[in-house]
Design an enzyme around this catalytic site. Structure first.
Site, PDB file in Angstrom:
ATOM      1  N   GLU A 445     -10.923   8.139  -2.307  1.00  0.00           N
ATOM      2  CA  GLU A 445     -10.890   7.511  -3.625  1.00  0.00           C
ATOM      3  C   GLU A 445     -11.866   6.331  -3.666  1.00  0.00           C
ATOM      4  O   GLU A 445     -11.768   5.416  -2.843  1.00  0.00           O
ATOM      5  CB  GLU A 445      -9.467   7.046  -3.931  1.00  0.00           C
ATOM      6  CG  GLU A 445      -8.465   8.191  -3.951  1.00  0.00           C
ATOM      7  CD  GLU A 445      -7.036   7.726  -3.707  1.00  0.00           C
ATOM      8  OE1 GLU A 445      -6.778   6.507  -3.737  1.00  0.00           O
ATOM      9  OE2 GLU A 445      -6.173   8.597  -3.467  1.00  0.00           O
ATOM     10  N   LEU A 474      -7.321  11.492  -7.275  1.00  0.00           N
ATOM     11  CA  LEU A 474      -6.387  10.493  -6.771  1.00  0.00           C
ATOM     12  C   LEU A 474      -5.174  11.196  -6.177  1.00  0.00           C
ATOM     13  O   LEU A 474      -4.117  11.275  -6.791  1.00  0.00           O
ATOM     14  CB  LEU A 474      -5.963   9.571  -7.919  1.00  0.00           C
ATOM     15  CG  LEU A 474      -5.292   8.260  -7.522  1.00  0.00           C
ATOM     16  CD1 LEU A 474      -6.322   7.251  -7.042  1.00  0.00           C
ATOM     17  CD2 LEU A 474      -4.539   7.674  -8.720  1.00  0.00           C
ATOM     18  N   GLU A 476      -3.694  11.740  -2.148  1.00  0.00           N
ATOM     19  CA  GLU A 476      -3.856  11.643  -0.700  1.00  0.00           C
ATOM     20  C   GLU A 476      -3.521  12.951   0.012  1.00  0.00           C
ATOM     21  O   GLU A 476      -4.139  13.292   1.028  1.00  0.00           O
ATOM     22  CB  GLU A 476      -2.976  10.516  -0.148  1.00  0.00           C
ATOM     23  CG  GLU A 476      -3.490   9.121  -0.449  1.00  0.00           C
ATOM     24  CD  GLU A 476      -3.246   8.694  -1.888  1.00  0.00           C
ATOM     25  OE1 GLU A 476      -3.970   7.811  -2.384  1.00  0.00           O
ATOM     26  OE2 GLU A 476      -2.311   9.252  -2.526  1.00  0.00           O
ATOM     27  N   GLN A 498      -6.955   4.985   1.026  1.00  0.00           N
ATOM     28  CA  GLN A 498      -7.328   3.653   0.543  1.00  0.00           C
ATOM     29  C   GLN A 498      -6.450   2.537   1.095  1.00  0.00           C
ATOM     30  O   GLN A 498      -6.934   1.448   1.404  1.00  0.00           O
ATOM     31  CB  GLN A 498      -7.292   3.653  -0.984  1.00  0.00           C
ATOM     32  CG  GLN A 498      -8.147   2.597  -1.621  1.00  0.00           C
ATOM     33  CD  GLN A 498      -8.341   2.876  -3.103  1.00  0.00           C
ATOM     34  OE1 GLN A 498      -7.457   2.614  -3.914  1.00  0.00           O
ATOM     35  NE2 GLN A 498      -9.496   3.412  -3.459  1.00  0.00           N
ATOM     36  N   TYR A 502      -0.365   4.290   1.025  1.00  0.00           N
ATOM     37  CA  TYR A 502      -0.647   5.562   0.358  1.00  0.00           C
ATOM     38  C   TYR A 502      -0.572   6.740   1.324  1.00  0.00           C
ATOM     39  O   TYR A 502      -0.380   7.881   0.908  1.00  0.00           O
ATOM     40  CB  TYR A 502      -2.040   5.532  -0.283  1.00  0.00           C
ATOM     41  CG  TYR A 502      -2.248   4.465  -1.326  1.00  0.00           C
ATOM     42  CD1 TYR A 502      -1.198   3.643  -1.753  1.00  0.00           C
ATOM     43  CD2 TYR A 502      -3.502   4.257  -1.883  1.00  0.00           C
ATOM     44  CE1 TYR A 502      -1.405   2.657  -2.703  1.00  0.00           C
ATOM     45  CE2 TYR A 502      -3.714   3.277  -2.845  1.00  0.00           C
ATOM     46  CZ  TYR A 502      -2.670   2.474  -3.249  1.00  0.00           C
ATOM     47  OH  TYR A 502      -2.876   1.501  -4.186  1.00  0.00           O
ATOM     48  N   HIS A 547      -0.389  -2.908  -0.901  1.00  0.00           N
ATOM     49  CA  HIS A 547      -1.702  -3.316  -0.407  1.00  0.00           C
ATOM     50  C   HIS A 547      -1.607  -4.145   0.866  1.00  0.00           C
ATOM     51  O   HIS A 547      -2.623  -4.482   1.455  1.00  0.00           O
ATOM     52  CB  HIS A 547      -2.442  -4.102  -1.500  1.00  0.00           C
ATOM     53  CG  HIS A 547      -2.595  -3.334  -2.775  1.00  0.00           C
ATOM     54  ND1 HIS A 547      -1.809  -3.551  -3.874  1.00  0.00           N
ATOM     55  CD2 HIS A 547      -3.409  -2.314  -3.096  1.00  0.00           C
ATOM     56  CE1 HIS A 547      -2.140  -2.709  -4.834  1.00  0.00           C
ATOM     57  NE2 HIS A 547      -3.103  -1.945  -4.387  1.00  0.00           N
TER      58      HIS A 547
END
Length: 755
Positions: A445, A474, A476, A498, A502, A547
């Site tokens: 991505e 998008l 995985e 990413q 994910y 994140h």
């Protein structure tokens, strides 16, 4: 003629349904009183209006009988502990048509009801024996040519049937990925191991079609078609109307897929060879010529239950069971053989009994063959590693001119530049790898024009083109499925996930599929790849759980996987060289876990000191798998084991600890997290007076537990020790995140406790 007694005798209600199906066939043939035509010529249609000739029908019928008698054999010999698998293909024998109408060089990803397909595909090459090979697999014999006795799988290296595990629908993404890879290989002038017009075949059941993993493959297939990207995959949905005990609503599969944009729908009767053959042929030819994703809806039935332990009479009425058994495709095949005049009743019964005898004899022989009885033999294909060859390949630097072309000039080569931070050195290493290996691909991505959300892949697409560096949808699961497809045709994929969070969405594509292929194929097949994942905590100004994910446990639990985690740029470059060499030489699957918070880090102790910048290692330098890095060699007062973000944290804390306690500390950067190098850990612990383990992962099941176990089992557990770890919680947003992961002060405080 009807096979449903009216009324149904009480004796039938408690009988073994496998016996009933067996008796049904014999009685059906014996009672045949239909019209018999003149015996057709071998190349004549078996019946008027059929495109299947007599010779073809005869062979398909034989393949169906092999499949059936393997099922019957398994039900009988399982109770004698001579075979170990009873999920059968009975009712699905029509999939032999798909095998007949495709090639043995069309990669096949099959579900477990594929006995007919396999028996027929064995005809494609001379000298192969579908009965004995299958019997060895049923018996879990070490001589099983598919898996070496590790699992009952349909598989064959020479027949391009890649062994599949039993995870529902997990093979669909890699089947589509293989189809995409065939076409990409042609565009890249890659030497494909199969003909350029090959297609990928993927079979599954109607219930499996509802699985999220199946849906992601269908969606991705339609996505490729929408963009006019060739993807010659033949999805074969073998619709028997039931999943274990849950019925599929009537018409659901047809309604769901008949009008799906981008997926070309064909239907065929898998219960009737004469009637279904032409429709299967049309689907196969359409897929091969148009190179479009094709959905073949094959009507089947399921008799004898889901498996030997499924006593359908407990949850299904006898009337329904008898009605289902009356649709047995072998009864229709027998009728075709008889009414066409191709075979007499005696011919059919003789073939039926001869096939039974052959299957049982093979099973008895397979039971006498060697079994896996040594641990080292069981795990031999799990994680092949040839250190000298890997090291030589990692250090091979015979592409100097290509490097100059890629980087622009001798002066611009990265080793001739000033020290740089982690992100730039990873980028340089990727450019190097692409120059070294023309069959390398990088995708994920936002990795192409944008260069990734952290610009780590910046410039790669410009340097090597959109055929080698490209964005994906998008998804995985599909990213990792595509990676397996490229690996299947001999390329070296470097997919990017990413964020670590994910990866969990798609974990089974590595755990259940890519990393297991060498094990379940006895190292005949492999999925070499290097999966780049940005992750771990400490990212400031942007974060929260998705994140700043520090859950490494999901990776540590995957057998055969290698996980490397650099903390600085020079290490990253030499580790990537080793991982790509490991993929090229030994076919291994690895994860390169990149600490996001260290991507741009330049300083270590003070702002502006530049002590976390590193020079780029020359292309003939590589890191040995499992090798750590030691800071403060010979310092024994305190040894700190850590990795990733923990390395600069521990180095800063070591200064404070020395000032406070006078201890000289040694910091050990593990660098390789899976498998942990236990010998190396013990060597470092051997002279330690005190031990600290700094693990930015969570308290439970983190890397630190593995380090501590290695130390204790090595006999050094009596050393005073402390663990500094993250908390068992999800990562919150903003400044609260730093309350749940270790800090410099936490390390110093742990040292205080040791004092």
């Amino acid at each position: 003629m009807s096979l449903i007694p009216n009324p149904i005798p009480a004796r039938m209600k408690g009988l073994n349904r496998a016996e009933i199906c067996d008796v049904n066939f014999v009685e059906f043939v014996k009672a045949w009183d239909g019209r018999v035509n003149a015996r057709p010529a071998a190349d004549a249609p078996i019946l008027a209006g059929s495109e299947l000739d007599a010779q073809g029908f005869r062979e398909l019928f034989e393949s169906q009988l092999i499949s059936r008698h393997l099922d019957l054999m398994a039900r009988v010999l399982r109770v004698q502990n001579k075979v170990f698998y009873t999920i059968g293909s009975s009712g699905h024998e029509g999939n032999a048509m798909v095998a007949r109408l495709t090639r043995h060089t069309d990669p096949a990803f099959l579900h477990y009801r594929s006995g007919g397909f396999m028996a027929e595909r064995f005809r494609k090459l001379p000298g192969m024996d579908p009965v004995m090979d299958s019997a060895l697999s049923f018996a879990a014999s070490a001589e099983d040519p598919a898996s070496g006795g590790r699992h009952k799988v349909w598989g064959s290296k020479p027949l391009w049937v890649l062994p599949q595990t039993s995870t529902i629908a997990s093979h669909l993404p890699k089947a589509l990925g293989t189809a995409v890879a065939i076409e990409a290989g042609k565009r890249l002038n890659h030497a494909l191991p199969i003909p350029a017009d090959s297609i990928a075949i993927c079979s599954f059941g109607d219930a499996s079609a509802n699985h999220a993993t199946a849906q992601t493959a269908f969606n991705a297939a339609a996505w490729t078609a929408y963009q006019k990207l060739p993807a010659p995959v033949l999805f074969v949905c073998e619709d028997n109307g039931i999943g274990i005990s849950v019925k599929t609503p009537g018409g659901w599969i047809a309604n769901r897929f008949r009008n799906m944009d981008g997926l070309d729908y064909f239907a065929a009767d898998g219960l009737d060879l004469a009637n279904g053959y032409a429709d299967v042929q049309r689907a196969v030819e359409h897929c091969r010529t148009t190179r479009r994703p094709t959905f073949l809806h094959l009507r089947t039935t399921r008799i004898m239950g889901h498996a030997g332990t499924d006593f359908e009479i407990e949850w299904r009425s006898i009337e329904e069971l008898c009605a289902v058994e009356a649709t047995d495709p072998l009864l229709r095949s027998a009728a075709i053989a008889l009414e066409s005049g191709l075979m007499s009743k005696d011919d059919v019964l003789a073939l039926y009994e001869a096939t039974r005898k052959k299957c049982f004899a093979a099973a008895e022989e397979a039971d006498r063959r060697p079994k896996l009885d040594k641990l080292e033999d069981v795990i031999a294909p799990l994680a092949p590693y040839t250190p000298a060859k890997v090291q030589a390949e990692a250090q091979r630097a015979d592409y100097a001119q290509r490097r100059v072309e890629v980087f622009g000039s001798e002066a611009k080569l990265p080793e001739n530049q000033p020290p740089r931070h982690l992100a730039i050195q990873i980028n340089n290493a990727l450019h190097d790898i692409f120059a070294k290996y023309p069959d390398t691909l990088l995708f994920g991505e936002d990795v192409a024009q944008k260069g990734g959300v952290y610009t780590v892949t910046k410039g790669l697409q410009k340097a090597f083109g959109p055929r080698r560096v490209f964005n994906t949808l998008l998804d995985e699961t599909m990213i990792l499925g595509m990676a397996q497809g490229f690996a299947n045709v001999g390329m070296l994929p470097i997919p990017e996930i990413q964020y670590l969070a994910y990866f969990h969405n798609a974990c089974d594509q590595i755990r259940g599929e890519a990393a297991s292929l060498q094990f379940f194929s006895n190292n005949q097949y492999a999925n070499p790849m290097v999966v780049r994942i940005a992750g771990l905590g400490y990212q400031r100004g942007f974060g929260g759980h998705f994140h700043n994910d520090n859950s490494i446990t999901a990776l540590r639990d995957i057998p055969g996987l290698v996980v490397g985690c650099p903390s600085r740029g020079d290490d990253a470059a030499t580790m990537l060289r080793t991982l790509t060499a490991l993929a090229k030489v030994d076919g291994r699957v690895s994860v390169f876990l990149e600490p996001i918070a260290l991507y741009m880090t330049k300083d270590l102790y003070e702002p502006g000191d530049g002590q976390w910048l590193t020079s780029y290692p020359k292309p003939d330098e590589a890191m040995t798998l499992g090798e750590g890095r030691v800071y403060g060699e010979g310092n024994d007062d305190l040894v700190i084991f850590t990795y990733g973000n923990g390395v600069p944290m521990s180095l800063r804390a070591a200064r404070a600890i020395e000032a406070r306690h006078g201890w000289k500390a040694r910091v050990v950067d593990l660098r390789w997290l899976v498998p942990l190098n236990e010998r190396y850990i013990r060597e470092q612990a051997k002279t330690a007076k005190r031990i600290l383990i700094v693990d930015e992962g969570r308290h439970s099941a983190g890397v630190g537990e593995g380090v501590l176990t290695a130390i204790a089992e090595g006999g050094y557990g009596s050393r005073p020790f402390q663990r500094v770890v993250g908390v068992d919680t999800y990562t919150p947003l903003a400044g609260a995140a730093f309350l749940v992961i270790p800090s410099d002060d936490d390390i110093v405080a742990a040292a205080d406790r040791l004092a």
